[in-house]
Design an enzyme around this catalytic site. Structure first.
Site, mmCIF file in Angstrom:
data_model
loop_
_atom_site.group_PDB
_atom_site.id
_atom_site.type_symbol
_atom_site.label_atom_id
_atom_site.label_comp_id
_atom_site.label_asym_id
_atom_site.label_seq_id
_atom_site.Cartn_x
_atom_site.Cartn_y
_atom_site.Cartn_z
ATOM 1 N N VAL A 37 -64.066 30.816 5.869
ATOM 2 C CA VAL A 37 -65.459 30.659 6.296
ATOM 3 C C VAL A 37 -66.131 32.022 6.413
ATOM 4 O O VAL A 37 -67.270 32.218 5.977
ATOM 5 C CB VAL A 37 -65.527 29.905 7.640
ATOM 6 C CG1 VAL A 37 -66.962 29.869 8.167
ATOM 7 C CG2 VAL A 37 -64.984 28.489 7.483
ATOM 8 N N THR A 38 -65.412 32.983 6.985
ATOM 9 C CA THR A 38 -65.937 34.343 7.106
ATOM 10 C C THR A 38 -66.243 34.935 5.739
ATOM 11 O O THR A 38 -67.307 35.549 5.534
ATOM 12 C CB THR A 38 -64.927 35.245 7.838
ATOM 13 O OG1 THR A 38 -64.679 34.720 9.147
ATOM 14 C CG2 THR A 38 -65.452 36.663 7.973
ATOM 15 N N ASP A 72 -70.895 33.362 11.036
ATOM 16 C CA ASP A 72 -70.215 34.241 11.984
ATOM 17 C C ASP A 72 -69.833 33.472 13.250
ATOM 18 O O ASP A 72 -68.881 33.831 13.941
ATOM 19 C CB ASP A 72 -71.134 35.417 12.338
ATOM 20 C CG ASP A 72 -70.381 36.577 12.965
ATOM 21 O OD1 ASP A 72 -69.226 36.807 12.557
ATOM 22 O OD2 ASP A 72 -70.924 37.229 13.862
ATOM 23 N N ASP A 75 -67.024 30.372 11.921
ATOM 24 C CA ASP A 75 -65.598 30.680 11.765
ATOM 25 C C ASP A 75 -64.848 30.546 13.083
ATOM 26 O O ASP A 75 -63.696 30.110 13.115
ATOM 27 C CB ASP A 75 -65.392 32.062 11.146
ATOM 28 C CG ASP A 75 -66.035 33.183 11.963
ATOM 29 O OD1 ASP A 75 -66.564 32.917 13.055
ATOM 30 O OD2 ASP A 75 -66.011 34.334 11.486
ATOM 31 N N GLY A 76 -65.509 30.888 14.194
ATOM 32 C CA GLY A 76 -64.878 30.707 15.498
ATOM 33 C C GLY A 76 -64.686 29.244 15.842
ATOM 34 O O GLY A 76 -63.667 28.850 16.429
ATOM 35 N N ARG A 80 -61.067 27.327 16.419
ATOM 36 C CA ARG A 80 -60.760 26.559 17.644
ATOM 37 C C ARG A 80 -60.369 25.123 17.311
ATOM 38 O O ARG A 80 -59.378 24.608 17.827
ATOM 39 C CB ARG A 80 -61.976 26.580 18.565
ATOM 40 C CG ARG A 80 -61.807 25.745 19.834
ATOM 41 C CD ARG A 80 -62.985 25.947 20.769
ATOM 42 N NE ARG A 80 -64.255 25.672 20.121
ATOM 43 C CZ ARG A 80 -64.780 24.450 19.996
ATOM 44 N NH1 ARG A 80 -64.124 23.392 20.454
ATOM 45 N NH2 ARG A 80 -65.947 24.285 19.405
ATOM 46 N N SER A 87 -56.962 35.598 15.806
ATOM 47 C CA SER A 87 -55.833 36.398 15.350
ATOM 48 C C SER A 87 -56.298 37.830 15.148
ATOM 49 O O SER A 87 -57.487 38.083 14.949
ATOM 50 C CB SER A 87 -55.257 35.846 14.042
ATOM 51 O OG SER A 87 -56.182 36.015 12.980
ATOM 52 N N ASP A 94 -63.216 39.884 10.228
ATOM 53 C CA ASP A 94 -64.563 39.537 10.655
ATOM 54 C C ASP A 94 -65.406 40.791 10.864
ATOM 55 O O ASP A 94 -66.545 40.877 10.396
ATOM 56 C CB ASP A 94 -64.494 38.715 11.943
ATOM 57 C CG ASP A 94 -65.861 38.200 12.366
ATOM 58 O OD1 ASP A 94 -66.489 37.478 11.578
ATOM 59 O OD2 ASP A 94 -66.296 38.523 13.485
ATOM 60 N N ASP A 98 -68.542 41.985 8.542
ATOM 61 C CA ASP A 98 -69.851 42.165 9.182
ATOM 62 C C ASP A 98 -70.526 43.430 8.676
ATOM 63 O O ASP A 98 -71.732 43.468 8.432
ATOM 64 C CB ASP A 98 -69.690 42.247 10.705
ATOM 65 C CG ASP A 98 -69.494 40.889 11.345
ATOM 66 O OD1 ASP A 98 -69.672 39.863 10.653
ATOM 67 O OD2 ASP A 98 -69.141 40.845 12.538
#
Length: 231
Positions: A37-38, A72, A75-76, A80, A87, A94, A98
């Protein structure tokens, strides 16, 4: 200022997380991890910024980039819901991506100004790019030394908001808003670099003072004990 920003982010992040949760659940259910996703979010930001902005499609560029910037947070959510949690590799990836995304956004704006022979605005936007990198580096370097530098007017969320809102309004025809936004952002970023340098300087001075006091106290105690033993 810092308190208001923190309070605002604390309010916005849970709301955005709730909105993105259904999409995150769907991605996690298909085995798509947070690092993917990132990477997609960064790739989308880079392509959009370097495609829309140089062509003068500022409003569309700002809208599309905003969608990818939300990755951004996504991805979190995926981490989860997928039970993978955070990690060290994911955090490194990430942060690195960015920087790539930020560079692409400002590079796209630099190309936009250069294409219109606005060298002054292009130079100011280049300053925004350089100073933004310094803002991030100062924090990372401080943390690498065991210190903190989480202060300043223009952290990443503020820089993105100013740049994208200014680009969107300029795309709608609002005059002078984009150059003005770049001047404002360059000044705020410069102040932020100075703030982080000063806070690290203060911490190092405090550490030096503690070490000096400890060494003085140790030497005094040793000398006192030695003299007492002689008597």
């Amino acid at each position: 200022m810092a308190y208001d920003r923190t309070a605002m982010l604390k309010l916005l992040r849970p709301a955005m997380t709730r909105i993105l949760t259904p999409l995150g659940r769907a991605l996690a259910g298909r085995g798509i991890g947070p690092n993917a996703v990132t990477a997609v979010g960064t790739l989308g930001t880079v392509v959009s910024a370097l495609l829309f902005f140089p062509l003068g499609q500022l409003a569309w560029g700002a809208l599309v980039i905003t969608v990818f910037v939300l990755f951004d947070l996504l991805d979190g959510v995926v981490a989860r819901l997928g039970g993978k949690g955070g990690s060290t590799w994911g955090a490194f990836l990430d942060s690195t991506f960015d920087r790539v995304a930020d560079a692409a956004i400002f590079a796209g704006l630099i190309l936009y100004f250069a294409g219109r022979d606005d060298i002054v605005s292009a130079s100011v936007t280049l300053a925004c790019l350089i100073l933004g990198t310094l803002v991030s580096y100062a924090k990372a370097r401080a943390e690498g030394l065991g210190l903190t530098a989480d202060v300043g007017l223009a952290e990443r969320p503020e820089r993105l908001v100013v740049a994208l809102v200014a680009a969107f309004l300029a795309g709608l025809g609002v005059p002078y808003v984009l150059p003005a936004g770049m001047w404002l952002l360059a000044l705020a970023s410069l102040i932020t670099v100075g703030q982080r340098v000063m806070i690290v300087y203060q911490q190092t001075r405090q550490q030096a003072g503690h070490r000096t006091g400890h060494q003085t106290g140790h030497q005094t105690g040793h000398q006192t004990g030695h003299q007492t033993g002689e008597k």
